[in-house]
Design a protein around this motif. Structure first.
Motif, PDB file in Angstrom:
ATOM      1  N   ALA A 108      32.964  37.283  40.455  1.00  0.00           N
ATOM      2  CA  ALA A 108      32.811  35.890  40.892  1.00  0.00           C
ATOM      3  C   ALA A 108      34.028  35.056  40.486  1.00  0.00           C
ATOM      4  CB  ALA A 108      31.536  35.284  40.304  1.00  0.00           C
ATOM      5  N   MET A 109      34.480  35.233  39.251  1.00  0.00           N
ATOM      6  CA  MET A 109      35.558  34.385  38.746  1.00  0.00           C
ATOM      7  C   MET A 109      36.942  34.791  39.269  1.00  0.00           C
ATOM      8  SD  MET A 109      33.717  32.356  37.047  1.00  0.00           S
ATOM      9  CE  MET A 109      34.960  31.367  36.288  1.00  0.00           C
ATOM     10  N   LEU A 110      37.184  36.084  39.402  1.00  0.00           N
ATOM     11  CA  LEU A 110      38.526  36.556  39.745  1.00  0.00           C
ATOM     12  C   LEU A 110      38.718  36.907  41.218  1.00  0.00           C
ATOM     13  CD1 LEU A 110      39.118  38.819  36.619  1.00  0.00           C
ATOM     14  CD2 LEU A 110      39.835  36.434  36.965  1.00  0.00           C
ATOM     15  N   VAL A 111      37.634  37.292  41.903  1.00  0.00           N
ATOM     16  CA  VAL A 111      37.758  37.717  43.302  1.00  0.00           C
ATOM     17  C   VAL A 111      37.213  36.660  44.261  1.00  0.00           C
ATOM     18  CG1 VAL A 111      37.109  39.499  44.982  1.00  0.00           C
ATOM     19  CG2 VAL A 111      37.612  40.148  42.620  1.00  0.00           C
ATOM     20  N   VAL A 112      35.991  36.197  44.012  1.00  0.00           N
ATOM     21  CA  VAL A 112      35.345  35.260  44.937  1.00  0.00           C
ATOM     22  C   VAL A 112      35.905  33.843  44.779  1.00  0.00           C
ATOM     23  CG1 VAL A 112      33.136  34.241  45.634  1.00  0.00           C
ATOM     24  CG2 VAL A 112      33.249  36.663  45.034  1.00  0.00           C
ATOM     25  N   HIS A 113      36.128  33.417  43.546  1.00  0.00           N
ATOM     26  CA  HIS A 113      36.581  32.044  43.298  1.00  0.00           C
ATOM     27  C   HIS A 113      37.866  31.994  42.455  1.00  0.00           C
ATOM     28  CE1 HIS A 113      32.838  30.565  44.948  1.00  0.00           C
ATOM     29  NE2 HIS A 113      32.164  31.343  44.116  1.00  0.00           N
ATOM     30  N   PRO A 114      38.928  32.669  42.878  1.00  0.00           N
ATOM     31  CA  PRO A 114      40.145  32.661  42.057  1.00  0.00           C
ATOM     32  C   PRO A 114      40.815  31.281  42.009  1.00  0.00           C
ATOM     33  CG  PRO A 114      40.589  33.674  44.163  1.00  0.00           C
ATOM     34  CD  PRO A 114      39.098  33.437  44.097  1.00  0.00           C
ATOM     35  N   GLU A 115      40.457  30.428  42.937  1.00  0.00           N
ATOM     36  CA  GLU A 115      41.070  29.097  42.990  1.00  0.00           C
ATOM     37  C   GLU A 115      40.460  28.119  41.988  1.00  0.00           C
ATOM     38  OE1 GLU A 115      37.373  28.655  45.386  1.00  0.00           O
ATOM     39  OE2 GLU A 115      38.829  30.261  45.130  1.00  0.00           O
ATOM     40  N   TRP A 116      39.343  28.478  41.386  1.00  0.00           N
ATOM     41  CA  TRP A 116      38.684  27.584  40.436  1.00  0.00           C
ATOM     42  C   TRP A 116      39.562  27.339  39.219  1.00  0.00           C
ATOM     43  CZ3 TRP A 116      32.881  29.377  39.874  1.00  0.00           C
ATOM     44  CH2 TRP A 116      32.166  28.970  41.010  1.00  0.00           C
TER      45      TRP A 116
END
Length: 128
Positions: free
Chosen positions: A87-95
């Motif tokens: 979730a943190m590195l692949v789906v939402h790397p822009e966070w």
């Protein structure tokens, strides 16, 4: 209270509160609103929405329940950590760190539980 009992209570609180939080905020909504979640879930590895959602439910419902009970705790942390990292590195790397703070905090909690183990306050020492 001696130091060993205090540590066991601390580990129980850490694993129980972290697992309940994950279950309540992420797991139960996916389980109870399965059809709606199928339309919303990201599928970064193109496994299909059903498979991706079932894997997320496994990590966010079954694994927290095992952790709360103190059963296979270290093993149960692994799917949770995998889902969080994806979730943190692949789906939402822009966070930014601010936007992803809940996910990063859960990573810290479940990595700590993985390293420390469940403590002695578990359903069965045999399966912890």
């Amino acid at each position: 209270m001696n130091e060993s009992k205090t540590q066991d209570l601390g580990l129980l609180f850490l694993r129980g509160s972290g697992a309940l939080f994950l279950l309540w905020v992420h797991g139960l909504p996916k389980l109870l609103n399965y059809s709606e979640q199928l339309k919303l879930i990201e599928d970064p590895f193109h496994l299909g929405a059903h498979v991706t959602l079932l894997l997320a439910i496994f990590a966010e419902v079954l694994c927290p329940l095992l952790i709360i009970a103190g059963v296979l705790v270290r093993l149960a942390c692994l799917p949770i950590l995998a889902v969080l990292l994806i979730a943190m590195l692949v789906v939402h790397p822009e966070w930014t760190l601010f936007e992803g703070q809940f996910g990063w905090l859960l990573l810290i909690i479940f990595t700590s539980v993985l390293i420390a183990g469940p403590g002695r306050l578990v359903v069965s020492q045999r399966f912890s």
